[in-house]
Design an enzyme around this catalytic site. Sequence first.
Site, PDB file in Angstrom:
ATOM      1  N   LYS A   1      85.394  60.613  85.780  1.00 40.89           N
ATOM      2  CA  LYS A   1      86.343  60.944  86.845  1.00 40.89           C
ATOM      3  C   LYS A   1      85.617  61.226  88.156  1.00 40.89           C
ATOM      4  O   LYS A   1      86.051  60.785  89.231  1.00 40.89           O
ATOM      5  CB  LYS A   1      87.200  62.135  86.412  1.00 40.89           C
ATOM      6  CG  LYS A   1      88.165  61.786  85.285  1.00 40.89           C
ATOM      7  CD  LYS A   1      88.667  63.015  84.562  1.00 40.89           C
ATOM      8  CE  LYS A   1      89.509  62.608  83.358  1.00 40.89           C
ATOM      9  NZ  LYS A   1      89.841  63.735  82.465  1.00 40.89           N
TER      10      LYS A   1
ATOM     11  N   GLN B   1      90.008  70.227  81.761  1.00 43.05           N
ATOM     12  CA  GLN B   1      89.737  69.282  80.680  1.00 43.05           C
ATOM     13  C   GLN B   1      90.119  69.899  79.338  1.00 43.05           C
ATOM     14  O   GLN B   1      89.735  71.024  79.032  1.00 43.05           O
ATOM     15  CB  GLN B   1      88.251  68.905  80.676  1.00 43.05           C
ATOM     16  CG  GLN B   1      87.879  67.833  79.678  1.00 43.05           C
ATOM     17  CD  GLN B   1      88.497  66.484  80.010  1.00 43.05           C
ATOM     18  OE1 GLN B   1      88.509  66.059  81.160  1.00 43.05           O
ATOM     19  NE2 GLN B   1      88.989  65.804  78.994  1.00 43.05           N
TER      20      GLN B   1
ATOM     21  N   ASP C   1      97.432  66.661  87.016  1.00 47.74           N
ATOM     22  CA  ASP C   1      97.418  66.110  85.656  1.00 47.74           C
ATOM     23  C   ASP C   1      98.728  66.384  84.927  1.00 47.74           C
ATOM     24  O   ASP C   1      98.874  66.037  83.756  1.00 47.74           O
ATOM     25  CB  ASP C   1      96.241  66.701  84.874  1.00 47.74           C
ATOM     26  CG  ASP C   1      95.875  65.882  83.645  1.00 47.74           C
ATOM     27  OD1 ASP C   1      96.144  64.663  83.640  1.00 47.74           O
ATOM     28  OD2 ASP C   1      95.320  66.452  82.692  1.00 47.74           O
TER      29      ASP C   1
END
Length: 281
Positions: free
Chosen positions: A53, A97, A120
């Site tokens: 990313k 994450q 996200d």
Amino acid sequence: MNPLILDGRKVAQTVKDELKGQIDELQSKGITPKLATVLVGDDEASKTYVQMKANTCHKLGMASERVFLPEETTTEELLDVIQRLNEDPEVHGILLQHPVPSHIDERQAFDAISLDKDVDGVTSHGFGATTFQLGAYPCCTPAAILQVIDYYDLDVEGKHAVVIGRSPILGKPVSMMLLNRNATVTICHSKTENLPEVVKQADIVVAAVGRPKFVKGDWLKEGAIVLDAGYNPGNIGDADYDTCYAKSSAITPVPGGIGPVTISMLLKHTVEAAQKQCKVS
């Protein structure tokens, strides 16, 4: 006829090409879209994802901040880090994450992310807003699935979509997003009885169960569209590609299907967040 291969790398590149002009425009105003990624622990796969990313951000001219926290980090310490990023005006998007270590309250940590920076789509509020089409950023893998559908102009309205998997960041949100496109949606899971018979009714199958080669070709009706959102060790999807290929009219490969588009959608959401936060139309 051979099925249409839904090439995610091509879709992702199209998204990134469109983003480049938007990023250049922001930079001309002194704004660099910035994504902050938070990783708790030493999971090697998660480290790889975070690095991918960051690399993609830099290639597009975006900024990235990587926050690495030790395995023993507490929920409270993680919440403090998230709050710092929420308050940092130079950070436009935050990604935690997952999975996080089991002693951390993952839901509490997700929900601590500011809705404006939840690129996200992991917050409870964000899920509700996505369901009601209120403009929040959807989870990136579901968004990637819809992006592939749009790129290839696949017909969703009135079709029966069977989603296999009910996770809060994939199965549930993609079901709501397909429902909002006027598909008829069936959500299947580990307790679903006669799963192959349910799948055989589907015009569109979304494989999101996290089990390699789980969906078999003989489960499909002839001409079904297979969107494989799985990514298992060894670059293996949730659908048994060879047998599903033989029955489908269109199918995503693994790798090279939904995965590359997922990352591009994360960057797209971050750029949009920068535009909104900096009031750039």
